[in-house]
Write an enzyme that holds these catalytic residues in place. Structure first.
Site, PDB file in Angstrom:
ATOM      1  N   ASP A 280       0.791  -1.224  -0.045  1.00 44.37           N
ATOM      2  CA  ASP A 280       0.062   0.164   0.208  1.00 44.37           C
ATOM      3  C   ASP A 280       0.786   1.287  -0.042  1.00 44.37           C
ATOM      4  OD1 ASP A 280       0.380  -1.218   2.773  1.00 44.37           O
ATOM      5  OD2 ASP A 280      -0.280   0.524   3.523  1.00 44.37           O
ATOM      6  N   ASN A 281       2.069   1.144  -0.016  1.00 43.53           N
ATOM      7  CA  ASN A 281       2.933   2.214   0.197  1.00 43.53           C
ATOM      8  C   ASN A 281       3.900   2.340  -1.192  1.00 43.53           C
ATOM      9  OD1 ASN A 281       2.085   2.868   2.679  1.00 43.53           O
ATOM     10  ND2 ASN A 281       3.730   2.188   3.707  1.00 43.53           N
TER      11      ASN A 281
HETATM   12  P1  AMP Z   1       1.096   3.223   6.820  1.00 43.01           P
HETATM   13  O1  AMP Z   1       1.877   2.223   7.659  1.00 43.01           O
HETATM   14  O2  AMP Z   1       1.439   4.862   7.514  1.00 43.01           O
HETATM   15  O3  AMP Z   1       1.229   3.399   5.105  1.00 43.01           O
HETATM   16  O4  AMP Z   1      -0.301   3.235   7.134  1.00 43.01           O
HETATM   17  C1  AMP Z   1      -1.245   1.991   7.110  1.00 43.01           C
HETATM   18  C2  AMP Z   1      -2.802   2.099   6.802  1.00 43.01           C
HETATM   19  O5  AMP Z   1      -3.069   2.796   8.327  1.00 43.01           O
HETATM   20  C3  AMP Z   1      -3.048   3.308   6.113  1.00 43.01           C
HETATM   21  O6  AMP Z   1      -4.367   2.839   5.333  1.00 43.01           O
HETATM   22  C4  AMP Z   1      -3.100   4.402   6.540  1.00 43.01           C
HETATM   23  O7  AMP Z   1      -3.958   5.418   6.163  1.00 43.01           O
HETATM   24  C5  AMP Z   1      -3.586   4.063   7.959  1.00 43.01           C
HETATM   25  N1  AMP Z   1      -3.241   4.913   9.223  1.00 43.01           N
HETATM   26  C6  AMP Z   1      -1.794   5.186   9.728  1.00 43.01           C
HETATM   27  N2  AMP Z   1      -2.068   6.137  10.724  1.00 43.01           N
HETATM   28  C7  AMP Z   1      -3.334   6.344  10.734  1.00 43.01           C
HETATM   29  C8  AMP Z   1      -3.942   7.208  11.793  1.00 43.01           C
HETATM   30  N3  AMP Z   1      -3.336   8.040  12.737  1.00 43.01           N
HETATM   31  N4  AMP Z   1      -5.397   7.350  11.729  1.00 43.01           N
HETATM   32  C9  AMP Z   1      -5.940   6.578  10.817  1.00 43.01           C
HETATM   33  N5  AMP Z   1      -5.384   5.777   9.889  1.00 43.01           N
HETATM   34  C10 AMP Z   1      -4.039   5.817   9.905  1.00 43.01           C
HETATM   35 MG    MG Z   2       0.704   4.007   3.797  1.00 42.15          MG
END
Ligand code: AMP
Ligand code: MG
Length: 535
Positions: A280-281
């Site tokens: 997803d990144n």
């Molecule tokens: P990441 O590891 O930051 O790419 O995040 C993985 C998933 O978690 C993605 O769907 C993000 O949008 C969600 N996410 C990360 N941090 C938050 C947050 N503080 N509030 C809501 N969703 C989050």
């Molecule tokens: Mg992400």
């Protein structure tokens, strides 16, 4: 289309929100956390914040968007990019996607704390999506709050601009705004939650589509939507490929493989560790996206990862990035298989990744070493030996390569101290044993011979090497110093680093200190060497 921008109002910008216009959206308008099937996005509204304050904005990004300085310094800018107001033409929404996290299918993820405001089409006909990170919850927020803290927002803001100026494909950042709200975070997930200042970055990219956008439809068996989404992506972001169809799909996947490989070569060139290469990144455009617990190599160590969440498995450590990118592409291939139905074709296209990476990395090594051309028979072993040497004692990768440009290809090999040139790159003088000295000297002798055969005058070689080996990178501790100050209300270092990193390959004599190796106090300080996903 193409209205001239004459005054300071953001309402004059030209929005053309193709994503929400052409793709099916979530019919439910309520902002509740849930699975959103059969849709590519949900409409959401950013939450209001108490006391927004502009920390910094990027004039280069503003220029891309054809925003005047007047616009960027206006109160409207502050209100819009903190989520308090919408400009004419904005239609905020969160995207639905899934992803493999740390090697496992994680189901629906989506924009949990990112809200897209809309797509600007500028007078050059370039499309730029604006996205607020940290503007409140969405249906995809799961158990989290949709917010972001100043610490992680400074890191994203500075690094995306730094990467751009280094020539590394990346999403951009228009603005960094403190919200005036407090956000609770347990930074190391150890039962010590603290209130931290909240912030919002406005990210900017031609597209925020990720591998995970395709995966979510495939995982749900939504094959019609999958194809519609693929067609949309090709028509919007890859129009040069022509009309979507079987051959175009494969050509598209080849291009994703190629740009992803090119991206990873860049990361390896500058010593960047993304830290969370989940699917997803991974941007469909081969851009660096989602700056979280990323880090910059200080001492060269392929096993290093800044992400404490990954400290044991080291799945996303520096040296593993080329392999992980390929693994992620395999997941993308699996996801689009139902549309393409051509295992062999996809397999062959996937090989584009390996080929592009191999060739790109060879070219990159040649450039980093100042060689006219990479000659595999000699240079592969020579480069491997250099990386082994760098790994054998703590050696700052950025400084070492910069100093190597000053190496004298003509000087006799009986120079008294071959290490002198590199002295600023060593972290532990006690590691510089006689054996080490001998090994580095032997390598330098070999390098000198290679340079003599290479035949580029030293002055020219130095100039060329200094165009690929940066002098300044966003050292982990520098970002932390900027954060420490910003948390006290002093934004000067954020802006100083933004300016420094505009010219990462140039000597900036008055800013020499920012090129120095990490000070000892930062060796084990959280934020400087250890980061978590908490942001
Ligand atoms: P990441 O590891 O930051 O790419 O995040 C993985 C998933 O978690 C993605 O769907 C993000 O949008 C969600 N996410 C990360 N941090 C938050 C947050 N503080 N509030 C809501 N969703 C989050
Ligand atoms: Mg992400």
């Amino acid at each position: 289309m193409n209205k001239p921008i004459t005054s300071g109002s953001l309402d004059l910008l030209n929005f053309d929100n193709r994503y929400v216009r052409e793709l099916p959206g979530d019919p439910i308008r309520e902002n509740s956390r849930r699975q959103v099937a059969g849709a590519c996005f949900s409409y959401v509204t950013p939450i209001k914040v108490r006391a927004p304050q502009l920390v910094s904005y990027s004039p280069e990004v503003a220029t891309l968007l054809e925003m005047t300085p007047e616009m960027c310094q206006s109160d409207q800018f502050l209100q819009v990019f903190s989520g308090n107001a919408l400009a004419t033409g904005m239609e905020p929404y969160a995207m639905c996607y899934g992803g493999h996290q740390f090697g496992n299918w994680a189901g629906q993820l989506g924009d949990g704390r990112a809200i897209n405001l809309g797509e600007i089409v500028n007078s050059q006909n370039q499309r730029w999506v604006l996205q607020l990170k940290g503007a409140g919850p969405t249906p995809y927020s799961r158990t989290a709050d949709g917010l972001a803290v100043l610490r992680s927002s400074v890191r994203e803001y500075l690094c995306s601009e730094a990467m751009h100026h280094l020539g590394v494909p990346t999403t951009r950042a228009l603005s960094l705004i403190e919200t005036g709200e407090l956000v609770e975070r347990d930074m190391f997930y150890n039962g010590n939650p603290q209130d931290e200042p909240g912030a919002i970055v406005c990210r900017v990219s031609p597209s925020f589509i990720r591998f995970g956008n395709f995966e979510i439809f495939a995982s749900r068996g939504e094959n019609t939507l999958l194809q519609q989404f693929l067609d949309y992506t090709i028509q919007t972001d890859f129009p040069h490929l022509g009309k979507p169809g079987r051959e175009t799909y494969l050509e598209w996947f080849r291009e994703v493989c190629r740009t992803t490989a090119e991206l990873i070569v860049h990361w390896m060139r500058v010593g960047f560790v993304h830290g969370v290469m989940n699917t997803d990144n991974m941007s469909i455009l081969g851009l660096t996206i989602d700056y979280g617990p990323y880090g910059w190599l200080e001492d060269y160590n392929p096993g290093w990862t800044p992400n404490t969440t990954d400290a044991h498995g080291k799945r996303y450590c520096f040296g593993n990035q080329p392999h992980i990118a390929q693994w992620n592409l395999v997941q993308l291939a699996n996801a689009i298989f139902p549309v393409i139905n051509d295992k062999e074709g996809l397999g062959e296209a996937l090989d584009t990744y390996r080929q592009t990476f191999q060739q790109g990395w060879a070219d990159c090594i040649a450039q980093k070493l100042g060689l006219r051309k990479y000659i595999a028979e000699t240079d592969e072993q020579m480069a491997n030996e250099l990386f082994d040497i760098m790994n054998s004692v703590e050696t700052d990768m950025t400084i070492f390569f910069r100093k190597l440009a000053d190496f004298d290809s003509q000087e006799a090999s009986d120079r008294p101290d071959p290490l002198a040139l590199f002295k600023d790159s060593f972290y532990r003088s006690e590691q510089l044993t006689p054996d080490y000295r001998e090994r580095l000297s032997a390598w330098l002798t070999r390098y000198r011979m290679r340079l003599q055969q290479n035949g580029i005058p030293d002055v020219q070689r130095k100039a060329e090497m200094n165009r690929v080996n940066p002098k300044y990178v966003l050292r982990n501790y520098l970002a932390q110093l900027a954060i420490d100050k910003a948390e006290k209300g002093d934004y000067s270092l954020v802006n100083e680093l933004l300016d420094l990193l505009r010219n990462p390959y140039d000597e900036q004599p008055h800013r020499e200190k920012y090129s120095e190796k990490r000070p000892e106090w930062a060796r084990n300080r959280p934020g400087c060497s250890m980061l978590s996903c908490s942001s």
